[in-house]
Design a protein around this motif. Structure first.
Motif, PDB file in Angstrom:
ATOM      1  N   THR A 154      45.379 -23.219 -65.761  1.00 18.02           N
ATOM      2  CA  THR A 154      45.092 -21.790 -65.876  1.00 18.02           C
ATOM      3  C   THR A 154      44.401 -21.329 -64.604  1.00 18.02           C
ATOM      4  N   LEU A 155      45.008 -20.376 -63.912  1.00 19.65           N
ATOM      5  CA  LEU A 155      44.327 -19.728 -62.796  1.00 19.65           C
ATOM      6  C   LEU A 155      43.637 -18.482 -63.315  1.00 19.65           C
ATOM      7  N   ALA A 156      42.307 -18.481 -63.250  1.00 20.51           N
ATOM      8  CA  ALA A 156      41.553 -17.280 -63.566  1.00 20.51           C
ATOM      9  C   ALA A 156      41.460 -16.477 -62.273  1.00 20.51           C
ATOM     10  N   ARG A 157      42.336 -15.467 -62.141  1.00 18.21           N
ATOM     11  CA  ARG A 157      42.424 -14.704 -60.894  1.00 18.21           C
ATOM     12  C   ARG A 157      41.192 -13.810 -60.801  1.00 18.21           C
ATOM     13  N   GLY A 158      40.255 -14.269 -59.962  1.00 19.09           N
ATOM     14  CA  GLY A 158      38.994 -13.579 -59.837  1.00 19.09           C
ATOM     15  C   GLY A 158      39.041 -12.441 -58.848  1.00 19.09           C
ATOM     16  N   SER A 159      37.906 -11.758 -58.707  1.00 18.35           N
ATOM     17  CA  SER A 159      37.819 -10.637 -57.781  1.00 18.35           C
ATOM     18  C   SER A 159      36.361 -10.259 -57.597  1.00 18.35           C
ATOM     19  N   MET A 160      36.083  -9.643 -56.469  1.00 19.30           N
ATOM     20  CA  MET A 160      34.770  -9.066 -56.185  1.00 19.30           C
ATOM     21  C   MET A 160      35.003  -7.747 -55.451  1.00 19.30           C
ATOM     22  N   ASP A 161      34.293  -6.706 -55.856  1.00 23.63           N
ATOM     23  CA  ASP A 161      34.369  -5.430 -55.127  1.00 23.63           C
ATOM     24  C   ASP A 161      32.989  -4.872 -54.795  1.00 23.63           C
ATOM     25  N   ARG A 162      31.938  -5.695 -54.999  1.00 27.37           N
ATOM     26  CA  ARG A 162      30.575  -5.270 -54.670  1.00 27.37           C
ATOM     27  C   ARG A 162      30.063  -6.157 -53.533  1.00 27.37           C
ATOM     28  N   GLY A 163      30.234  -5.688 -52.293  1.00 23.98           N
ATOM     29  CA  GLY A 163      29.753  -6.428 -51.140  1.00 23.98           C
ATOM     30  C   GLY A 163      28.296  -6.128 -50.831  1.00 23.98           C
ATOM     31  N   GLN A 164      27.818  -6.682 -49.717  1.00 19.63           N
ATOM     32  CA  GLN A 164      26.403  -6.535 -49.365  1.00 19.63           C
ATOM     33  C   GLN A 164      25.988  -5.074 -49.202  1.00 19.63           C
ATOM     34  N   ALA A 206      39.767 -12.279 -64.172  1.00 21.18           N
ATOM     35  CA  ALA A 206      38.454 -12.907 -64.041  1.00 21.18           C
ATOM     36  C   ALA A 206      37.577 -12.323 -62.935  1.00 21.18           C
ATOM     37  N   PRO A 207      37.130 -11.060 -63.033  1.00 17.39           N
ATOM     38  CA  PRO A 207      36.115 -10.573 -62.094  1.00 17.39           C
ATOM     39  C   PRO A 207      34.940 -11.545 -62.045  1.00 17.39           C
ATOM     40  N   CYS A 208      34.341 -11.697 -60.870  1.00 13.56           N
ATOM     41  CA  CYS A 208      33.449 -12.829 -60.637  1.00 13.56           C
ATOM     42  C   CYS A 208      32.202 -12.821 -61.511  1.00 13.56           C
ATOM     43  N   GLN A 220      38.004  -1.921 -66.250  1.00 10.21           N
ATOM     44  CA  GLN A 220      39.452  -1.842 -66.056  1.00 10.21           C
ATOM     45  C   GLN A 220      40.099  -3.224 -66.054  1.00 10.21           C
ATOM     46  N   GLY A 221      39.333  -4.254 -65.658  1.00 10.39           N
ATOM     47  CA  GLY A 221      39.860  -5.615 -65.740  1.00 10.39           C
ATOM     48  C   GLY A 221      40.123  -6.020 -67.178  1.00 10.39           C
ATOM     49  N   ALA A 222      39.199  -5.662 -68.082  1.00  6.74           N
ATOM     50  CA  ALA A 222      39.395  -5.965 -69.503  1.00  6.74           C
ATOM     51  C   ALA A 222      40.601  -5.218 -70.050  1.00  6.74           C
ATOM     52  N   GLU A 223      40.748  -3.972 -69.655  1.00  5.86           N
ATOM     53  CA  GLU A 223      41.907  -3.186 -70.112  1.00  5.86           C
ATOM     54  C   GLU A 223      43.208  -3.787 -69.601  1.00  5.86           C
ATOM     55  N   LEU A 224      43.211  -4.233 -68.343  1.00  2.00           N
ATOM     56  CA  LEU A 224      44.397  -4.861 -67.769  1.00  2.00           C
ATOM     57  C   LEU A 224      44.765  -6.134 -68.528  1.00  2.00           C
ATOM     58  N   ALA A 225      43.772  -6.979 -68.794  1.00  3.06           N
ATOM     59  CA  ALA A 225      44.036  -8.246 -69.488  1.00  3.06           C
ATOM     60  C   ALA A 225      44.654  -8.003 -70.858  1.00  3.06           C
ATOM     61  N   ARG A 226      44.117  -7.038 -71.578  1.00  4.78           N
ATOM     62  CA  ARG A 226      44.621  -6.806 -72.936  1.00  4.78           C
ATOM     63  C   ARG A 226      45.975  -6.123 -72.920  1.00  4.78           C
ATOM     64  N   ARG A 227      46.221  -5.338 -71.912  1.00  3.67           N
ATOM     65  CA  ARG A 227      47.554  -4.726 -71.791  1.00  3.67           C
ATOM     66  C   ARG A 227      48.596  -5.792 -71.485  1.00  3.67           C
ATOM     67  N   LYS A 228      48.198  -6.814 -70.728  1.00  2.00           N
ATOM     68  CA  LYS A 228      49.125  -7.878 -70.349  1.00  2.00           C
ATOM     69  C   LYS A 228      49.124  -9.060 -71.321  1.00  2.00           C
ATOM     70  N   GLY A 229      48.181  -9.074 -72.254  1.00  3.20           N
ATOM     71  CA  GLY A 229      48.127 -10.155 -73.227  1.00  3.20           C
ATOM     72  C   GLY A 229      47.649 -11.471 -72.667  1.00  3.20           C
ATOM     73  N   VAL A 230      46.702 -11.407 -71.702  1.00  2.00           N
ATOM     74  CA  VAL A 230      46.127 -12.631 -71.135  1.00  2.00           C
ATOM     75  C   VAL A 230      44.631 -12.662 -71.410  1.00  2.00           C
ATOM     76  N   ARG A 231      44.018 -13.812 -71.136  1.00  2.00           N
ATOM     77  CA  ARG A 231      42.607 -13.992 -71.450  1.00  2.00           C
ATOM     78  C   ARG A 231      41.714 -13.477 -70.324  1.00  2.00           C
ATOM     79  N   LEU A 232      40.412 -13.355 -70.626  1.00  2.00           N
ATOM     80  CA  LEU A 232      39.419 -12.824 -69.698  1.00  2.00           C
ATOM     81  C   LEU A 232      38.343 -13.873 -69.460  1.00  2.00           C
ATOM     82  N   HIS A 233      37.892 -13.971 -68.189  1.00  2.00           N
ATOM     83  CA  HIS A 233      36.873 -14.962 -67.844  1.00  2.00           C
ATOM     84  C   HIS A 233      35.939 -14.397 -66.788  1.00  2.00           C
ATOM     85  N   THR A 234      34.654 -14.739 -66.891  1.00  2.00           N
ATOM     86  CA  THR A 234      33.676 -14.379 -65.871  1.00  2.00           C
ATOM     87  C   THR A 234      32.454 -15.273 -66.028  1.00  2.00           C
ATOM     88  N   HIS A 235      31.488 -15.124 -65.096  1.00  2.00           N
ATOM     89  CA  HIS A 235      30.203 -15.798 -65.222  1.00  2.00           C
ATOM     90  C   HIS A 235      29.266 -14.935 -66.076  1.00  2.00           C
TER      91      HIS A 235
END
Length: 458
Positions: A154-164, A206-208, A220-235
């Motif tokens: 399973t690849l949990a495709r992560g992401s980050m959009d909050r930089g320094q 999987a947003p980080c 929006q990540g949660a909405e995307l996952a449920r629209r696509k029928g895949v699982r959600l993961h984060t720390h």
């Protein structure tokens, strides 16, 4: 065409089924990629098209181990920042991680996967969230490495959009835009996710983590996952500092924040969950939200002891995770069976915290639950996928431990005589059959040196 059969007999078996059925001496018959039968004594006579018979005398057969949290790319930054807590460790390493590229990601994935597979992991996952601009096809490189190694993945495709510049920890050039992260995640799901029974590759959204991701990306990540029928993961709830961060930024603790963004549910699992109060645990139990328990990493980063016994009593699905090898340099999951038991006995429940069999369940059936695949893997039962491990327990290391499960969990690391994934041999006599371990070692060493040179030059 008649099914090809593999027969394994004369071994102890811990099925990890709902009744914890065990056999002191039993058999398993594999037909193509499925478990055809399991039981006491020798295999049934007259089986047709048997292509291999394995004498398991002196061995314990278990379900394959299931890893529920990892960061493969960290394989090429092991042994750094060894005396840091989580936030200081992240600040120290993010500038280096932000320089990874496709060849580095592929080599690091090969090293991480090889180490886990050789130690009994048959289902792996990777939470990859560092996508520097111009780095190449990192997701494709990681998935390709998993396919070559032969493990379920399973690849949990992560992401980050909050930089320094927005108050986050990663450098700005290592984060994505909200729109870019969502689009790339959806494209990864569309290209690689296989929802079928027996799938070898699946994708999770999987947003980080709360301190590197905007609220809108979480929502929006949660909405995307449920629209696509895949699982959600984060720390989640890894450190005291994270709880303080959430309260300062969002006016609530991590669990309440996750609930407010749609991140509690039976399709969600969180890594770590060390600092959770009774209300948090009850919320996870009520919603079926899963936990990836990473005892070695939590100890390495001085994060604390997750309340695993309390989670299990509340009905929370709990699996085990290696976590990234920059915070668990061994990179092995079978050592987490032992560490989960020992570390949890340092907590409030002391000697009654976990048993050896509960630890084995965390690493097998618990992991399958967390990844949403308990109907397919995680126990040795008729009709399930043939993801199996035969552990050698008749050497000096385990010679005076009568109980094979105790020997596996509390004894020295047991060699893997045979590991099957989907009925295919991945490990034979403690060596991988699918990839050249020495070539992987050379490749990962070279990419680690290249990354170090690039980071030093910046």
């Amino acid at each position: 065409m008649a099914a090809s059969r593999i027969v394994i007999e004369n071994c102890a078996i811990a099925t990890v089924d709902a009744n914890d059925t065990e056999y002191a001496s039993g058999h398993v018959v594999v037909a193509d990629n499925l478990i055809e039968s399991v039981g006491a004594g020798r295999a049934p006579a007259g089986l047709e098209n048997v292509v291999r018979r394995v004498d398991g005398t002196g061995h314990l057969l278990t379900p394959g181990l299931v890893n529920t949290h990892h960061h493969f790319y960290q394989w090429i930054t092991r042994g750094l920042a060894t005396d840091h807590n989580l936030f200081d460790w992240l600040v120290a390493l993010y500038p280096t991680w932000a320089r990874i590229d496709e060849p580095m990601a592929r080599a690091a994935a090969q090293g991480s996967l090889a180490m886990m597979a050789r130690g009994g992991v048959t289902t792996a996952m990777d939470h990859h969230y560092v996508y520097p601009r111009g780095a190449g096809d990192l997701s494709g490189a990681i998935i390709g490495a998993a396919s070559e190694t032969g493990v379920r993945f399973t690849l949990a495709r992560g992401s980050m959009d909050r930089g320094q510049s927005d108050g986050g920890l990663p450098p700005d050039f290592a984060v994505e835009s909200l729109e870019g992260a969502l689009a790339a995640t959806e494209a990864t799901v569309d290209k690689y996710h296989d929802a079928s029974f027996g799938a070898m590759t699946q994708i999770a959204v999987a947003p980080c983590s709360p301190f590197s991701v905007s609220t809108e990306l979480m929502r929006q990540g949660a909405e995307l996952a449920r629209r696509k029928g895949v699982r959600l993961h984060t720390h989640g709830s890894e450190t005291v500092e994270e709880e303080q961060f959430c309260k300062e930024l969002f006016g609530m603790g991590p669990t309440d924040y996750f609930e407010s963004t749609g991140w509690l549910g039976s399709d969600v699992w969180m890594a770590h969950c060390v600092h959770m109060n009774d209300s948090d645990i009850a919320a996870f139990g009520r919603t079926g939200t899963g936990v990836a328990h990473c005892p070695s990493s939590n100890a390495r980063l001085a994060a604390g002891i997750a309340r695993v016994p309390d989670m299990l009593r509340a009905g929370v699905p709990v699996g085990l995770g290696v976590d990234g090898t920059a915070s668990n340099e061994s990179g092995e999951l079978h050592t987490e069976l032992r560490n989960a038991l020992l570390i949890n006995r340092l907590g409030a429940h002391r000697e009654s915290a976990l048993t050896a069999r509960q630890a084995l369940r965390l690493g097998t059936h618990g992991g399958a639950q967390v990844l949403g695949r308990a109907d397919q893997i995680g126990s040795v039962e008729t009709g399930k996928l043939a993801d199996l491990v035969l552990w050698k327990l008749d050497t000096l290391a385990h010679s005076s431990i009568a109980d094979p499960v105790i020997a596996l969990v509390l004894g020295a690391a047991a060699p893997v005589t045979l590991s099957l994934v989907n009925g295919r041999t991945v490990v034979e006599d403690n060596h991988l059959t699918t990839v050249d371990e020495d070539a992987v070692a050379r490749s990962t060493r070279a990419e680690a040196l290249r990354l170090a040179r690039i980071a030093a030059a910046d």
